[in-house]
Design an enzyme around this catalytic site. Structure first.
Site, PDB file in Angstrom:
ATOM      1  N   GLU A 103       0.786  -1.056   0.170  1.00 40.62           N
ATOM      2  CA  GLU A 103      -0.025   0.023   0.052  1.00 40.62           C
ATOM      3  C   GLU A 103       0.843   1.180   0.062  1.00 40.62           C
ATOM      4  O   GLU A 103       2.282   1.349   0.510  1.00 40.62           O
ATOM      5  CB  GLU A 103      -0.853   0.081   1.352  1.00 40.62           C
ATOM      6  CG  GLU A 103      -2.375  -0.378   0.901  1.00 40.62           C
ATOM      7  CD  GLU A 103      -3.161   0.748   0.259  1.00 40.62           C
ATOM      8  OE1 GLU A 103      -2.574   1.476  -0.504  1.00 40.62           O
ATOM      9  OE2 GLU A 103      -4.527   0.857   0.414  1.00 40.62           O
ATOM     10  N   ASP A 104       0.219   2.442  -0.359  1.00 39.10           N
ATOM     11  CA  ASP A 104       0.995   3.768  -0.298  1.00 39.10           C
ATOM     12  C   ASP A 104       0.690   4.257   1.089  1.00 39.10           C
ATOM     13  O   ASP A 104       1.781   4.807   1.625  1.00 39.10           O
ATOM     14  CB  ASP A 104       0.204   4.404  -1.494  1.00 39.10           C
ATOM     15  CG  ASP A 104      -1.108   4.692  -1.718  1.00 39.10           C
ATOM     16  OD1 ASP A 104      -1.797   3.751  -0.839  1.00 39.10           O
ATOM     17  OD2 ASP A 104      -1.686   5.325  -2.497  1.00 39.10           O
ATOM     18  N   ASP A 107      -4.278   5.449   6.198  1.00 45.10           N
ATOM     19  CA  ASP A 107      -4.824   6.662   6.958  1.00 45.10           C
ATOM     20  C   ASP A 107      -5.825   6.220   8.119  1.00 45.10           C
ATOM     21  O   ASP A 107      -5.251   6.120   9.190  1.00 45.10           O
ATOM     22  CB  ASP A 107      -5.304   7.503   5.933  1.00 45.10           C
ATOM     23  CG  ASP A 107      -6.066   8.935   6.327  1.00 45.10           C
ATOM     24  OD1 ASP A 107      -5.844   9.279   7.384  1.00 45.10           O
ATOM     25  OD2 ASP A 107      -6.664   9.466   5.637  1.00 45.10           O
ATOM     26  N   PHE A 156      -2.515  15.962   4.753  1.00 44.98           N
ATOM     27  CA  PHE A 156      -2.668  15.606   3.398  1.00 44.98           C
ATOM     28  C   PHE A 156      -1.361  15.498   2.540  1.00 44.98           C
ATOM     29  O   PHE A 156      -0.898  16.564   2.502  1.00 44.98           O
ATOM     30  CB  PHE A 156      -3.815  16.141   2.597  1.00 44.98           C
ATOM     31  CG  PHE A 156      -4.378  15.440   1.452  1.00 44.98           C
ATOM     32  CD1 PHE A 156      -5.283  14.450   1.504  1.00 44.98           C
ATOM     33  CD2 PHE A 156      -3.810  15.755   0.262  1.00 44.98           C
ATOM     34  CE1 PHE A 156      -5.423  13.701   0.431  1.00 44.98           C
ATOM     35  CE2 PHE A 156      -4.140  15.149  -0.924  1.00 44.98           C
ATOM     36  CZ  PHE A 156      -5.174  14.220  -0.820  1.00 44.98           C
ATOM     37  N   ARG A 169       0.531  12.498  -8.785  1.00 46.95           N
ATOM     38  CA  ARG A 169       1.083  11.076  -8.471  1.00 46.95           C
ATOM     39  C   ARG A 169       2.402  10.890  -9.159  1.00 46.95           C
ATOM     40  O   ARG A 169       3.073   9.847  -8.382  1.00 46.95           O
ATOM     41  CB  ARG A 169       0.230   9.943  -9.429  1.00 46.95           C
ATOM     42  CG  ARG A 169      -1.374   9.995  -8.787  1.00 46.95           C
ATOM     43  CD  ARG A 169      -2.035   8.745  -9.583  1.00 46.95           C
ATOM     44  NE  ARG A 169      -3.387   8.883  -9.106  1.00 46.95           N
ATOM     45  CZ  ARG A 169      -3.984   8.127  -8.348  1.00 46.95           C
ATOM     46  NH1 ARG A 169      -3.436   7.648  -7.275  1.00 46.95           N
ATOM     47  NH2 ARG A 169      -5.353   8.228  -8.183  1.00 46.95           N
TER      48      ARG A 169
HETATM   49  P1  5GP Z   1      -8.139   4.994   4.684  1.00 48.89           P
HETATM   50  O1  5GP Z   1      -9.308   4.157   4.678  1.00 48.89           O
HETATM   51  O2  5GP Z   1      -6.837   4.452   5.416  1.00 48.89           O
HETATM   52  O3  5GP Z   1      -8.506   6.216   5.553  1.00 48.89           O
HETATM   53  O4  5GP Z   1      -7.846   5.688   3.465  1.00 48.89           O
HETATM   54  C1  5GP Z   1      -7.148   5.042   2.455  1.00 48.89           C
HETATM   55  C2  5GP Z   1      -6.871   5.658   1.091  1.00 48.89           C
HETATM   56  O5  5GP Z   1      -7.255   7.082   1.281  1.00 48.89           O
HETATM   57  C3  5GP Z   1      -5.650   5.664   0.674  1.00 48.89           C
HETATM   58  O6  5GP Z   1      -5.391   4.504  -0.202  1.00 48.89           O
HETATM   59  C4  5GP Z   1      -5.531   6.868  -0.037  1.00 48.89           C
HETATM   60  O7  5GP Z   1      -5.744   6.643  -1.389  1.00 48.89           O
HETATM   61  C5  5GP Z   1      -6.388   7.909   0.570  1.00 48.89           C
HETATM   62  N1  5GP Z   1      -5.495   9.029   1.386  1.00 48.89           N
HETATM   63  C6  5GP Z   1      -5.423   8.843   2.711  1.00 48.89           C
HETATM   64  N2  5GP Z   1      -4.489   9.863   3.060  1.00 48.89           N
HETATM   65  C7  5GP Z   1      -4.033  10.163   2.020  1.00 48.89           C
HETATM   66  C8  5GP Z   1      -3.418  11.673   1.672  1.00 48.89           C
HETATM   67  O8  5GP Z   1      -2.526  12.285   2.813  1.00 48.89           O
HETATM   68  N3  5GP Z   1      -3.054  11.821   0.752  1.00 48.89           N
HETATM   69  C9  5GP Z   1      -3.459  11.115  -0.473  1.00 48.89           C
HETATM   70  N4  5GP Z   1      -3.205  11.629  -1.701  1.00 48.89           N
HETATM   71  N5  5GP Z   1      -4.444  10.089  -0.392  1.00 48.89           N
HETATM   72  C10 5GP Z   1      -4.708   9.795   0.734  1.00 48.89           C
END
Ligand code: 5GP
Length: 183
Positions: A103-104, A107, A156, A169
């Site tokens: 994963e990238d 959050d 973010f 990206r």
């Molecule tokens: P989660 O379900 O963990 O809250 O969110 C997952 C997805 O939200 C990540 O895979 C990503 O696509 C997006 N996301 C969460 N935080 C960030 C951030 O700081 N920057 C960006 N560009 N995408 C984020």
């Protein structure tokens, strides 16, 4: 593109390309120590994980197949709700395989915990997670992430696969955007 091409859109660089590559090399060594000789499948989540997958998989000192999932998370605005729909499923039957989700960013953890549970229901030998970035302060669910590149503050970020409205990206670094970009 790199930070110099961002002009006034960039607020700050959080992690440089060199730091990312050095950390992914370390993680690749640890991951290989865990999976060498096992039936490993790397699973990336589109689109954000493309860069991490490209560099992490090439840093492994042996071969490992790669597969992809695409999901959409129902939520209000930028916040994920944890309710997930599969847009593209794996091409691979993961029964008996050791799955490593690449994963990238983690959050809230809601999307990833849904994906992990979904994959675990398919009778794999194991499911673990490797993420380049994690925001500990944003966690809404407890999720066991075995390999983390960098813990970052709850802000973010864009770059290295992560977008804002599909842009940035292709930024080499990870950074934050200037407030006027969101205006
Ligand atoms: P989660 O379900 O963990 O809250 O969110 C997952 C997805 O939200 C990540 O895979 C990503 O696509 C997006 N996301 C969460 N935080 C960030 C951030 O700081 N920057 C960006 N560009 N995408 C984020």
């Amino acid at each position: 593109m790199d930070a110099a091409h961002m002009g006034a859109d960039l607020e700050k660089v959080l992690i440089t390309e060199e730091e990312i590559h050095a950390r992914l090399d370390e993680l690749a060594t640890e991951i290989w120590a865990e999976y060498e000789g096992k039936d490993l499948l790397l699973v990336g989540v589109l689109k954000g994980a493309v860069m991490v997958m490209a560099d992490l998989s090439r840093a492994l000192p042996g071969t490992a197949p790669v597969d992809w999932m695409a999901v959409s998370s129902y939520g209000s605005g930028t916040k994920s709700s944890g309710v997930v729909r599969i847009l593209k499923d794996l091409d691979t039957d993961i029964t008996g395989k050791h799955v490593l989700i690449v994963e990238d960013i983690v959050d809230s953890g809601l999307t990833l915990s849904w994906i992990k549970a979904n994959l675990e229901s398919r009778s794999p030998a194991s499911v673990e997670i490797c993420t380049l970035l994690r925001k500990p302060e944003a966690a809404k669910v407890e999720i066991d992430v075995k390999w983390v590149g960098f813990d970052i503050a709850n802000e973010f970020v864009v770059g290295y696969g992560l977008d804002y409205a599909e842009n940035y990206r292709n930024l080499r670094e990870v950074g934050t955007l200037a407030p006027h970009v969101y205006a």
